[in-house]
Design an enzyme around this catalytic site. Structure first.
Site, short mmCIF file in Angstrom:
data_model
loop_
_atom_site.label_atom_id
_atom_site.label_comp_id
_atom_site.label_asym_id
_atom_site.label_seq_id
_atom_site.Cartn_x
_atom_site.Cartn_y
_atom_site.Cartn_z
N HIS A 1 0.83 -1.20 0.00
CA HIS A 1 0.00 0.00 0.00
C HIS A 1 0.87 1.25 0.00
O HIS A 1 0.52 2.26 -0.64
CB HIS A 1 -0.94 0.00 1.21
CG HIS A 1 -2.06 0.96 1.10
ND1 HIS A 1 -2.14 2.11 1.86
CD2 HIS A 1 -3.17 0.96 0.30
CE1 HIS A 1 -3.25 2.77 1.54
NE2 HIS A 1 -3.88 2.10 0.61
N CYS A 2 2.00 1.19 0.67
CA CYS A 2 2.89 2.34 0.76
C CYS A 2 3.51 2.72 -0.59
O CYS A 2 3.88 3.88 -0.79
CB CYS A 2 4.02 2.04 1.75
SG CYS A 2 3.49 1.64 3.41
N VAL A 3 3.64 1.76 -1.50
CA VAL A 3 4.33 2.02 -2.77
C VAL A 3 3.37 2.17 -3.94
O VAL A 3 3.79 2.18 -5.10
CB VAL A 3 5.38 0.93 -3.08
CG1 VAL A 3 6.42 0.87 -1.97
CG2 VAL A 3 4.75 -0.44 -3.31
#
Length: 352
Positions: free
Chosen positions: A337-339
């Site tokens: 989700h962060c990337v």
């Protein structure tokens, strides 16, 4: 594409709000990893995992990939040959586009614009000047209206359910290194004006040694308008146990904009402790990414990998829930989700 000033109408004034992640996407935006030092010597393994992640996403929707130099673009093109990927040469510091990229907003007629928040690398922890310019690039590339906002906000710090509810953590939003003096009430008003959040709910904290100061997307996520999946740690001796248990109690007391309680589903954290170059890593299954017909879930070679997939699969009917390795990516402190940053489906609104 026009730039906003403080006297211009807000997104809310014009009927715009942030759609939930499960709404249809036009594309996924990502950045290609390039700095071996940032990955503590694991860049090759990280790129292999990025390749698997991007190829998975590109089977379902286009990927817009930011690459910072000749080496990055050459490497990415070689690994991703044949995948539905468009390349953009953009100066970059790192890959966490969830946090430094734009947050798109949409209105009922299908028109799409974006919000551009300040990014300061989670309170000045790393370099950020190039990454802070990414939303402006995306807006210009798409010919899309951009609201340039003078507040620090990272996409990983906020969850929305698409029905007026936002969810965040005090440990992240209320740090003095983001927006000093901005209170819970101030954030509620700000996110109502910009992202359509009618009710902002607060948990206290996130995972141990999370350099984002406890982003919500590492622990607790909406899977639909009324369902929340939240991380739990059964080991009472683990530093994450008390924080996650307190969050669980708080969630069970929370209600939506109509006063109705949410369905709360417990999701275990990985069983094994993972150590990185700077101490304990914060692996989590909650950092999944929802796209068109799929959900991609990080896997760590852990005993809880399969149970996590079993818990998440029934929460996403009609979507293929896919486990992909994130053992190297988590060395950088985040996961899928962060990337990623979704571009919702819609027609570009230029503001004219």
């Amino acid at each position: 594409m026009t730039h906003a000033d403080p006297h211009d109408p807000t997104p809310r004034d014009l009927g715009f709000a942030m759609p939930p992640e499960w709404a249809p996407h036009a594309a996924t935006w990502m950045s290609w990893p390039a700095d071996d030092d940032l990955w503590f010597g694991h860049l090759e393994d990280v790129r292999a995992e990025f390749t698997a992640l991007i190829r998975t996403i590109a089977r379902f929707e286009p990927v817009q990939l930011l690459v910072r130099d000749d080496e990055s673009e050459t490497d990415a093109r070689a690994r991703l040959a044949g995948a539905d990927v468009t390349y953009h040469r953009v100066p970059l510091d790192d890959v966490w586009v969830r946090d430094n990229g734009p947050i798109f907003v949409r209105r009922e007629g299908g028109e799409l614009a974006l919000t551009d928040w300040r990014f300061n690398s989670w309170g000045g922890k790393f370099n950020w000047e190039n990454d802070d310019r990414v939303p402006d690039y995306v807006a210009n590339h798409l010919g899309m209206h951009r609201w340039a906002l003078p507040f620090v906000l990272e996409g990983g710090g906020l969850e929305v359910n698409g029905a007026g509810v936002g969810l965040t953590t005090r440990s992240c939003f209320l740090t003095a290194t983001r927006n000093p003096g901005l209170t819970e009430e101030g954030y509620a008003a700000l996110l109502a004006d910009t992202l359509g959040v009618q009710k902002l709910l607060w948990l206290d904290g996130g995972l141990e040694n999370d350099h984002t100061d406890g982003h919500i997307d590492t622990i607790t996520r909406f899977t639909d308008e009324t369902t929340i999946v939240t991380s739990v740690e059964p080991d009472e001796d683990d530093p994450n146990h008390e924080v996650m248990a307190h969050n669980l109690i708080a969630l069970r007391r929370m209600t939506d904009v109509h006063g109705q309680p949410f369905r709360i589903v417990e999701l275990p954290l990985p069983a094994d402790h993972l150590e990185g170059a700077e101490g304990r890593l914060p692996p989590t299954y909650a950092n999944f990414y929802i796209g068109n017909g799929f959900v991609v879930v990080p896997q760590y070679g852990d005993p809880n990998d399969a149970p996590a997939l079993e818990i998440l699969t029934p929460l996403f009917p009609g979507r293929e829930v896919i486990g992909v390795s994130s053992r190297a990516i988590i060395e950088g402190g985040g996961s899928f989700h962060c990337v990623t940053q979704q571009q919702p489906d819609g027609t570009v609104w230029s503001g004219d």
